[in-house]
Design a protein around this motif. Structure first.
Motif, PDB file in Angstrom:
ATOM      1  N   ALA A 211       2.071   2.682  14.895  1.00  0.00           N
ATOM      2  CA  ALA A 211       1.549   1.482  15.538  1.00  0.00           C
ATOM      3  C   ALA A 211       0.147   1.160  15.024  1.00  0.00           C
ATOM      4  O   ALA A 211      -0.218   0.009  14.859  1.00  0.00           O
ATOM      5  CB  ALA A 211       1.520   1.668  17.046  1.00  0.00           C
ATOM      6  N   LEU A 212      -0.646   2.213  14.783  1.00  0.00           N
ATOM      7  CA  LEU A 212      -2.032   2.001  14.369  1.00  0.00           C
ATOM      8  C   LEU A 212      -2.145   1.702  12.876  1.00  0.00           C
ATOM      9  O   LEU A 212      -3.130   1.141  12.431  1.00  0.00           O
ATOM     10  CB  LEU A 212      -2.874   3.245  14.687  1.00  0.00           C
ATOM     11  N   GLN A 213      -1.137   2.117  12.138  1.00  0.00           N
ATOM     12  CA  GLN A 213      -1.188   1.922  10.697  1.00  0.00           C
ATOM     13  C   GLN A 213      -1.214   0.422  10.408  1.00  0.00           C
ATOM     14  O   GLN A 213      -0.206  -0.264  10.558  1.00  0.00           O
ATOM     15  CB  GLN A 213       0.047   2.559  10.070  1.00  0.00           C
ATOM     16  N   SER A 214      -2.378  -0.095  10.042  1.00  0.00           N
ATOM     17  CA  SER A 214      -2.465  -1.519   9.774  1.00  0.00           C
ATOM     18  C   SER A 214      -1.775  -1.818   8.458  1.00  0.00           C
ATOM     19  O   SER A 214      -1.891  -1.053   7.510  1.00  0.00           O
ATOM     20  CB  SER A 214      -3.925  -1.957   9.723  1.00  0.00           C
ATOM     21  N   PRO A 215      -1.058  -2.926   8.415  1.00  0.00           N
ATOM     22  CA  PRO A 215      -0.369  -3.273   7.176  1.00  0.00           C
ATOM     23  C   PRO A 215      -1.377  -3.586   6.078  1.00  0.00           C
ATOM     24  O   PRO A 215      -2.537  -3.880   6.355  1.00  0.00           O
ATOM     25  CB  PRO A 215       0.443  -4.504   7.555  1.00  0.00           C
ATOM     26  N   GLU A 216      -0.926  -3.529   4.853  1.00  0.00           N
ATOM     27  CA  GLU A 216      -1.780  -3.867   3.722  1.00  0.00           C
ATOM     28  C   GLU A 216      -2.317  -5.284   3.882  1.00  0.00           C
ATOM     29  O   GLU A 216      -1.608  -6.169   4.363  1.00  0.00           O
ATOM     30  CB  GLU A 216      -0.971  -3.779   2.436  1.00  0.00           C
ATOM     31  N   PRO A 217      -3.573  -5.509   3.509  1.00  0.00           N
ATOM     32  CA  PRO A 217      -4.100  -6.870   3.628  1.00  0.00           C
ATOM     33  C   PRO A 217      -3.373  -7.822   2.687  1.00  0.00           C
ATOM     34  O   PRO A 217      -2.831  -7.409   1.667  1.00  0.00           O
ATOM     35  CB  PRO A 217      -5.570  -6.717   3.235  1.00  0.00           C
ATOM     36  N   ARG A 218      -3.389  -9.083   3.078  1.00  0.00           N
ATOM     37  CA  ARG A 218      -2.813 -10.120   2.216  1.00  0.00           C
ATOM     38  C   ARG A 218      -3.781 -10.374   1.069  1.00  0.00           C
ATOM     39  O   ARG A 218      -4.920 -10.782   1.286  1.00  0.00           O
ATOM     40  CB  ARG A 218      -2.616 -11.384   3.046  1.00  0.00           C
ATOM     41  N   GLU A 219      -3.351 -10.082  -0.146  1.00  0.00           N
ATOM     42  CA  GLU A 219      -4.223 -10.270  -1.314  1.00  0.00           C
ATOM     43  C   GLU A 219      -3.993 -11.638  -1.929  1.00  0.00           C
ATOM     44  O   GLU A 219      -2.848 -12.020  -2.187  1.00  0.00           O
ATOM     45  CB  GLU A 219      -3.943  -9.188  -2.364  1.00  0.00           C
ATOM     46  N   ILE A 220      -5.075 -12.344  -2.145  1.00  0.00           N
ATOM     47  CA  ILE A 220      -4.977 -13.676  -2.743  1.00  0.00           C
ATOM     48  C   ILE A 220      -6.005 -13.795  -3.849  1.00  0.00           C
ATOM     49  O   ILE A 220      -7.188 -13.534  -3.638  1.00  0.00           O
ATOM     50  CB  ILE A 220      -5.213 -14.768  -1.676  1.00  0.00           C
ATOM     51  N   GLU A 221      -5.540 -14.173  -5.018  1.00  0.00           N
ATOM     52  CA  GLU A 221      -6.448 -14.384  -6.137  1.00  0.00           C
ATOM     53  C   GLU A 221      -6.965 -15.812  -6.109  1.00  0.00           C
ATOM     54  O   GLU A 221      -6.201 -16.756  -5.928  1.00  0.00           O
ATOM     55  CB  GLU A 221      -5.730 -14.112  -7.466  1.00  0.00           C
ATOM     56  N   VAL A 222      -8.281 -15.938  -6.260  1.00  0.00           N
ATOM     57  CA  VAL A 222      -8.919 -17.255  -6.222  1.00  0.00           C
ATOM     58  C   VAL A 222      -9.802 -17.389  -7.460  1.00  0.00           C
ATOM     59  O   VAL A 222     -10.497 -16.442  -7.837  1.00  0.00           O
ATOM     60  CB  VAL A 222      -9.785 -17.409  -4.947  1.00  0.00           C
ATOM     61  N   VAL A 223      -9.753 -18.557  -8.075  1.00  0.00           N
ATOM     62  CA  VAL A 223     -10.648 -18.831  -9.198  1.00  0.00           C
ATOM     63  C   VAL A 223     -11.608 -19.936  -8.776  1.00  0.00           C
ATOM     64  O   VAL A 223     -11.190 -20.977  -8.268  1.00  0.00           O
ATOM     65  CB  VAL A 223      -9.861 -19.259 -10.456  1.00  0.00           C
ATOM     66  N   ALA A 224     -12.896 -19.677  -8.969  1.00  0.00           N
ATOM     67  CA  ALA A 224     -13.916 -20.691  -8.710  1.00  0.00           C
ATOM     68  C   ALA A 224     -14.370 -21.240 -10.055  1.00  0.00           C
ATOM     69  O   ALA A 224     -14.757 -20.480 -10.941  1.00  0.00           O
ATOM     70  CB  ALA A 224     -15.099 -20.072  -7.968  1.00  0.00           C
ATOM     71  N   ARG A 225     -14.243 -22.556 -10.197  1.00  0.00           N
ATOM     72  CA  ARG A 225     -14.767 -23.169 -11.426  1.00  0.00           C
ATOM     73  C   ARG A 225     -15.256 -24.570 -11.090  1.00  0.00           C
ATOM     74  O   ARG A 225     -14.922 -25.116 -10.045  1.00  0.00           O
ATOM     75  CB  ARG A 225     -13.713 -23.184 -12.531  1.00  0.00           C
ATOM     76  N   ARG A 226     -16.105 -25.124 -11.957  1.00  0.00           N
ATOM     77  CA  ARG A 226     -16.652 -26.450 -11.716  1.00  0.00           C
ATOM     78  C   ARG A 226     -15.519 -27.470 -11.636  1.00  0.00           C
ATOM     79  O   ARG A 226     -14.827 -27.654 -12.631  1.00  0.00           O
ATOM     80  CB  ARG A 226     -17.634 -26.858 -12.823  1.00  0.00           C
ATOM     81  N   TYR A 227     -15.272 -28.187 -10.572  1.00  0.00           N
ATOM     82  CA  TYR A 227     -15.916 -28.071  -9.287  1.00  0.00           C
ATOM     83  C   TYR A 227     -14.822 -27.951  -8.249  1.00  0.00           C
ATOM     84  O   TYR A 227     -14.576 -28.861  -7.460  1.00  0.00           O
ATOM     85  CB  TYR A 227     -16.796 -29.305  -9.007  1.00  0.00           C
ATOM     86  N   ALA A 228     -14.140 -26.835  -8.297  1.00  0.00           N
ATOM     87  CA  ALA A 228     -13.009 -26.635  -7.381  1.00  0.00           C
ATOM     88  C   ALA A 228     -12.684 -25.152  -7.242  1.00  0.00           C
ATOM     89  O   ALA A 228     -13.084 -24.327  -8.072  1.00  0.00           O
ATOM     90  CB  ALA A 228     -11.777 -27.384  -7.899  1.00  0.00           C
ATOM     91  N   PHE A 229     -11.979 -24.877  -6.176  1.00  0.00           N
ATOM     92  CA  PHE A 229     -11.396 -23.544  -6.012  1.00  0.00           C
ATOM     93  C   PHE A 229      -9.906 -23.657  -6.292  1.00  0.00           C
ATOM     94  O   PHE A 229      -9.263 -24.638  -5.945  1.00  0.00           O
ATOM     95  CB  PHE A 229     -11.606 -23.027  -4.581  1.00  0.00           C
ATOM     96  N   GLU A 230      -9.377 -22.651  -6.920  1.00  0.00           N
ATOM     97  CA  GLU A 230      -7.947 -22.623  -7.210  1.00  0.00           C
ATOM     98  C   GLU A 230      -7.356 -21.327  -6.635  1.00  0.00           C
ATOM     99  O   GLU A 230      -7.800 -20.257  -7.041  1.00  0.00           O
ATOM    100  CB  GLU A 230      -7.738 -22.686  -8.735  1.00  0.00           C
ATOM    101  N   PRO A 231      -6.419 -21.410  -5.696  1.00  0.00           N
ATOM    102  CA  PRO A 231      -5.857 -22.625  -5.101  1.00  0.00           C
ATOM    103  C   PRO A 231      -6.871 -23.303  -4.161  1.00  0.00           C
ATOM    104  O   PRO A 231      -7.710 -22.607  -3.583  1.00  0.00           O
ATOM    105  CB  PRO A 231      -4.656 -22.090  -4.306  1.00  0.00           C
TER     106      PRO A 231
END
Ligand SMILES: [Cu+2]
Length: 132
Positions: free
Chosen positions: A29-49
């Motif tokens: 019950a205490l074992q927390s699931p793995e975090p949701r990993e999300i790759e993000v790219v920051a570039r001029r002038y937006a974040f992807e996604p």
């Protein structure tokens, strides 16, 4: 005189068995699931996604890298504010999405003419989204 001893041992065995059952139950019950990993790219002038969707209560791990120069990633509600250096090495940002809603993701480091337009959104939904 052997009966009480046996009874005592049997009770001890039950106690040990019960403790094991409780321990196994508690650990799963205490074992927390793995975090949701999300790759993000920051570039001029937006974040992807530009929009990141997670589920309420979920542990989130963003792996943010820059596609060009220095940027920053800020999500005020979740006290997230990190510089994203140039060079492409991912910056790891972890937090728990403990409030549902739509939260702005901003670039916190001035990066050029379009800096003020560099916006993303974190969408925390109360219901689990359909898994692929
Ligand atoms: Cu920027």
């Amino acid at each position: 005189m052997s009966a009480p001893v046996t009874r005592g041992r049997r009770r001890a065995a039950w106690i040990v068995f019960g403790a094991c059952v409780l321990a196994i139950g508690a650990s799963s019950a205490l074992q927390s699931p793995e975090p949701r990993e999300i790759e993000v790219v920051a570039r001029r002038y937006a974040f992807e996604p530009p929009e990141i969707e997670v589920t309420l209560g979920e542990r989130v791990r963003l792996l943010v890298r820059s596609g060009d120069g220095l940027h920053g990633l800020e999500i005020e509600r979740f006290r997230v504010s990190k510089e994203i250096p140039r060079g492409g090495e991912p910056v790891v940002i972890e937090f728990t999405a403990d409030e549902a809603g739509r939260f702005p993701i901003l670039c916190s480091v001035y990066c050029g003419d379009g800096h003020d337009e560099m916006k993303g959104a974190l969408v925390v939904s109360a219901r689990a989204s359909a898994q692929p």
